[in-house]
Design an enzyme around this catalytic site. Structure first.
Site, PDB file in Angstrom:
ATOM      1  N   ASP A 173       7.933  -3.086   5.669  1.00 60.19           N
ATOM      2  CA  ASP A 173       6.528  -3.394   5.957  1.00 60.19           C
ATOM      3  C   ASP A 173       6.380  -3.934   7.379  1.00 60.19           C
ATOM      4  O   ASP A 173       6.733  -5.069   7.666  1.00 60.19           O
ATOM      5  CB  ASP A 173       6.026  -4.432   4.924  1.00 60.19           C
ATOM      6  CG  ASP A 173       4.539  -4.786   5.115  1.00 60.19           C
ATOM      7  OD1 ASP A 173       3.949  -4.416   6.151  1.00 60.19           O
ATOM      8  OD2 ASP A 173       3.994  -5.453   4.216  1.00 60.19           O
ATOM      9  N   LYS A 211      -3.304 -16.304   7.729  1.00 61.61           N
ATOM     10  CA  LYS A 211      -2.269 -16.183   6.688  1.00 61.61           C
ATOM     11  C   LYS A 211      -0.998 -16.935   7.073  1.00 61.61           C
ATOM     12  O   LYS A 211      -0.275 -17.432   6.214  1.00 61.61           O
ATOM     13  CB  LYS A 211      -1.969 -14.697   6.465  1.00 61.61           C
ATOM     14  CG  LYS A 211      -1.062 -14.415   5.276  1.00 61.61           C
ATOM     15  CD  LYS A 211      -0.963 -12.916   5.065  1.00 61.61           C
ATOM     16  CE  LYS A 211      -0.114 -12.560   3.875  1.00 61.61           C
ATOM     17  NZ  LYS A 211      -0.112 -11.093   3.645  1.00 61.61           N
ATOM     18  N   ASP A 214      -5.537  -6.906  -0.813  1.00 68.95           N
ATOM     19  CA  ASP A 214      -4.453  -7.180   0.137  1.00 68.95           C
ATOM     20  C   ASP A 214      -5.038  -8.124   1.180  1.00 68.95           C
ATOM     21  O   ASP A 214      -5.870  -7.726   1.993  1.00 68.95           O
ATOM     22  CB  ASP A 214      -3.981  -5.864   0.765  1.00 68.95           C
ATOM     23  CG  ASP A 214      -2.984  -6.070   1.910  1.00 68.95           C
ATOM     24  OD1 ASP A 214      -2.596  -7.220   2.188  1.00 68.95           O
ATOM     25  OD2 ASP A 214      -2.595  -5.056   2.536  1.00 68.95           O
ATOM     26  N   GLU A 260       3.717  -8.290  -2.375  1.00 71.30           N
ATOM     27  CA  GLU A 260       3.298  -7.081  -1.657  1.00 71.30           C
ATOM     28  C   GLU A 260       4.241  -5.890  -1.897  1.00 71.30           C
ATOM     29  O   GLU A 260       3.765  -4.784  -2.170  1.00 71.30           O
ATOM     30  CB  GLU A 260       3.155  -7.380  -0.157  1.00 71.30           C
ATOM     31  CG  GLU A 260       1.902  -8.207   0.120  1.00 71.30           C
ATOM     32  CD  GLU A 260       1.912  -8.928   1.464  1.00 71.30           C
ATOM     33  OE1 GLU A 260       2.758  -8.613   2.317  1.00 71.30           O
ATOM     34  OE2 GLU A 260       1.050  -9.816   1.650  1.00 71.30           O
TER      35      GLU A 260
HETATM   36  P1  ADP Z   1      -1.073  -6.632   8.416  1.00 72.24           P
HETATM   37  O1  ADP Z   1      -0.293  -6.260   7.203  1.00 72.24           O
HETATM   38  O2  ADP Z   1      -0.349  -7.541   9.343  1.00 72.24           O
HETATM   39  O3  ADP Z   1      -2.441  -7.120   8.094  1.00 72.24           O
HETATM   40  P2  ADP Z   1      -1.541  -3.792   9.047  1.00 72.24           P
HETATM   41  O4  ADP Z   1      -0.642  -3.216   8.049  1.00 72.24           O
HETATM   42  O5  ADP Z   1      -2.995  -3.576   8.834  1.00 72.24           O
HETATM   43  O6  ADP Z   1      -1.255  -5.318   9.320  1.00 72.24           O
HETATM   44  O7  ADP Z   1      -1.113  -3.184  10.468  1.00 72.24           O
HETATM   45  C1  ADP Z   1      -1.832  -3.407  11.623  1.00 72.24           C
HETATM   46  C2  ADP Z   1      -1.075  -2.820  12.798  1.00 72.24           C
HETATM   47  O8  ADP Z   1      -0.920  -1.416  12.615  1.00 72.24           O
HETATM   48  C3  ADP Z   1      -1.758  -3.036  14.127  1.00 72.24           C
HETATM   49  O9  ADP Z   1      -0.810  -3.505  15.081  1.00 72.24           O
HETATM   50  C4  ADP Z   1      -2.223  -1.628  14.484  1.00 72.24           C
HETATM   51  O10 ADP Z   1      -2.271  -1.426  15.888  1.00 72.24           O
HETATM   52  C5  ADP Z   1      -1.127  -0.779  13.869  1.00 72.24           C
HETATM   53  N1  ADP Z   1      -1.536   0.615  13.678  1.00 72.24           N
HETATM   54  C6  ADP Z   1      -2.610   1.074  12.990  1.00 72.24           C
HETATM   55  N2  ADP Z   1      -2.699   2.406  13.076  1.00 72.24           N
HETATM   56  C7  ADP Z   1      -1.650   2.815  13.851  1.00 72.24           C
HETATM   57  C8  ADP Z   1      -1.187   4.103  14.330  1.00 72.24           C
HETATM   58  N3  ADP Z   1      -1.839   5.231  14.049  1.00 72.24           N
HETATM   59  N4  ADP Z   1      -0.076   4.130  15.093  1.00 72.24           N
HETATM   60  C9  ADP Z   1       0.577   2.984  15.405  1.00 72.24           C
HETATM   61  N5  ADP Z   1       0.189   1.774  14.996  1.00 72.24           N
HETATM   62  C10 ADP Z   1      -0.911   1.673  14.230  1.00 72.24           C
HETATM   63 MG    MG Z   2       0.258  -6.088   5.255  1.00 75.31          MG
END
Ligand code: ADP
Ligand code: MG
Length: 621
Positions: free
Chosen positions: A214, A89, A26, A190
């Site tokens: 998502d 990205k 991913d 995705e």
């Molecule tokens: P992307 O797909 O954009 O790479 P992610 O799916 O990894 O992103 O999500 C990252 C986001 O998730 C960040 O903003 C992070 O602060 C938030 N996040 C991670 N854990 C938690 C949680 N326990 N509660 C709320 N938000 C969270």
């Molecule tokens: Mg993602």
């Protein structure tokens, strides 16, 4: 194929065969991760300390252009923002023109190199990096991580991309894989990967309509998929490329700044510390009712109720996007069989509750939402390795692909919603005597006129041997592979002259544009049909006009004056009508001319034959 190893020394089966491992990746905007299958279960690979599966998608360049990736680069966002790349990205497959309105969003420099169609680059000191090269750095980090953990070389991968990614963005992702030394077996959507992680789509007989919600760090995507017999069809996508967890963090920062009259202006370090505290608060509030911390010797606190109030407008925007996606898919909420939660921000209770309430059902959230896409990519890799029998995973192409024909019309070669991979072709010919070159312009979209669709690229088939108009047989062949990347081949079949190009579009297409193109095509269908009718009539009439002129010139001597006058009059009427907008009138004069010319053509042909007989040129004599 699973491999079986035989220990030649002992003559026994080796029961821990080490075949090629295909990893699932991913490649996220905020975080990336890599996973693989262990005993039929996908597992995300952790760092050396066995702690984190997530690799922040951040690349730091030091003064010698040496890179740090992931967690170690994250702190550099504060210390050295110009040399620390995040959100790469967003730049994949985009031109500078696409991104220039968002320049302020990036702390590093994005540039172009002066040509209109050039893709965006990132400037670090005196060097330029393409988004593909930068993504390759993240992929290399993931590859190394997998090699360390599995103690074997990793050369094959499945990489995921958002469902709305276009050809150029997919190609850029595939190229990044190649640069990182990975053979990218498949680029997977995705939401498709997320469904696979939940086992949805693996049962060939189960047909389902699935919503994949998502919410990541900086982007929100909603995709509606129809899954039938292992075929994944993206019915619609919607979302917001600038809405995500970062906005929740910012809302908390603003709340604290306002309630405590914090004065931060310009102090980058303090702003960043406050931002991290805000993120910690948000995460804590996903599982507890209040949070407090100290900042600049002050106590900052926030309750879940207060946070919900801040988050409400953001969450409402995601629900609005869901409504649009359902509408575009021409479905009702009750048609959705499963809702899948993806992205770290779906851990926020208000998000979970709002999504469940809107879709009127419990949501699938028991797989870690940070990991679910990568886990699904590993499942897809396993399918490709042949370890999951009877399953064929296919995607469909969201927009039609075709070429420009006479009068600026699109001739669709691969219709929207075709299962991919797909091959399709059609034959064309030339319209001018002795034509040597033929331009092939490739378009994507649903409208009749190419001008209303998106141009993916064009090329010229050269050196066609001179032949009369209509004689060359030019086959245009499209091959759309499983990643949604298009190869176009043009071949003149009589001479064998051919040319193949991989079509890469210079500009990215945003998901809004994609949705707009589809909606437009429906709204304008009637008007388009009228325009198409007129253009087709004109094109045909112009051919008749050219043929008639040639015919008159060559055969004038055998027709009576009256015949020539009548034919010329009908000819003139047709010429005039083509200048107007009335397709029925054009068709009428074309008919009149054809009817009148028929017996004359017979007469001309008879003469040609008798002349040939006289000259004894008939074959077999
Ligand atoms: P992307 O797909 O954009 O790479 P992610 O799916 O990894 O992103 O999500 C990252 C986001 O998730 C960040 O903003 C992070 O602060 C938030 N996040 C991670 N854990 C938690 C949680 N326990 N509660 C709320 N938000 C969270
Ligand atoms: Mg993602």
């Amino acid at each position: 194929m699973a491999k079986i190893s035989i220990n030649m020394g002992k003559g026994t089966l080796d029961n821990t065969p080490k075949g090629d491992v295909i990893v699932g990746i991913d490649l996220g905007t905020t975080n990336s991760l890599v996973s693989y299958m262990v005993d039929d279960k996908p597992v995300a690979i952790k760092d050396k300390d066995g702690e984190n599966t997530l690799v922040p998608s951040i690349i730091y360049f030091d003064t010698n252009h040496l890179v740090k990736i992931g967690a170690s680069a994250k702190s550099k966002l504060i210390e050295d923002p110009q040399n620390t790349i995040f959100s790469v990205k967003r730049l994949m497959g985009k031109s500078y023109m696409d991104m220039k309105d968002y320049e302020g969003f990036f702390s590093y420099k994005i540039i172009d190199d002066q040509t209109d169609e050039s893709l965006v680059k990132v400037r670090i000191g005196d060097k330029f990096y393409t988004p593909t090269e930068l993504s390759a750095q993240i992929l290399t980090e993931l590859k190394n991580r997998a090699e360390d953990a599995l103690k074997q070389p990793i050369e094959k991968a499945v990489i995921t991309v958002p469902a709305y990614f276009n050809d150029a963005q997919r190609q850029a992702t595939r190229d990044a894989g190649k640069l990182a030394g990975l053979d990218v077996l498949r680029i997977v959507n995705e939401p498709t990967a997320a469904s696979l992680a939940y086992g949805i789509g693996l049962d060939k007989d189960a047909n389902k309509t699935v919503a994949v919600y998502d919410l990541g760090g900086g982007t929100f995507d909603i995709s509606i998929l129809k899954i039938e017999h292992g075929i994944f069809e993206v019915l619609s996508t919607n979302g917001d490329t600038f809405l995500g967890g970062d906005d929740f963090d910012r809302a908390i920062m603003q709340y604290w700044t306002a309630t405590h009259q914090l004065e931060l202006d310009g102090d980058r370090q303090s702003i960043q510390i406050l931002r991290l505290e805000a993120e910690a608060a948000k995460k804590a509030l996903s599982s507890q009712d209040s949070f407090s911390t100290t900042f600049q010797e002050m106590e900052l606190s926030i309750t879940k109720a207060q946070f919900n109030e801040l988050a409400q407008p953001l969450v409402s925007r995601t629900i609005d996007a869901c409504k649009k996606a359902i509408k575009d898919a021409q479905l009702k909420v009750s048609d959705i069989n499963e809702v899948i939660m993806v992205g770290g921000s779906t851990r926020v209770s208000l998000v979970k509750d709002s999504v469940a309430a809107y879709f009127e059902q419990e949501v699938n959230n028991n797989i870690n939402p940070d990991e679910v896409v990568a886990l699904g990519a590993a499942v897809q890799a396993d399918v490709l390795a042949g370890n999951q029998k009877d399953i064929l995973l296919l995607d469909v192409t969201p927009l039609s692909l075709g070429i420009e024909t006479m009068g600026g019309l699109i001739d669709v070669i691969i219709p929207r919603n075709s299962k991919i991979p797909i091959k399709a072709g059609r034959q064309y010919t030339t319209s001018i005597d002795g034509q040597k070159n033929l331009k092939v312009a490739v378009y994507q979209g649903e409208r009749d006129l190419v001008a209303d669709n998106r141009k993916l690229g064009e090329f010229v088939l050269r050196n066609i041997p001179p032949m009369p108009a209509g004689i060359p047989k030019i086959e245009i062949h499209f091959l759309l592979n499983a990643d949604g990347i298009l190869k176009v081949r043009a071949k003149e079949l009589r001479s064998g002259v051919e040319q193949t190009v991989e079509v890469r579009s210079p500009y990215g297409i945003s998901e809004e544009d994609m949705a707009r193109m589809l909606v437009d095509s429906i709204k304008n269908a009637k008007e388009d049909m009228k325009v198409r009718g007129l253009i087709e009539a004109r094109t045909e009439a112009n051919n008749v006009i050219m043929a008639t002129a040639k015919f008159l010139e060559q055969n004038q001597d055998i027709f009576s004056d009256a015949e020539v006058t009548a034919l010329s009059e009908l000819y003139q009427l047709l010429v005039e009508s083509v200048k107007g907008e009335d397709k029925d009138l054009i068709n009428k004069y074309m008919d009149d001319l054809n009817t009148f010319a028929q017996p004359l053509a017979q007469k001309a042909m008879d003469r040609t034959i008798s002349e040939a007989m006289k000259g004894k040129k008939v074959l077999g004599d």
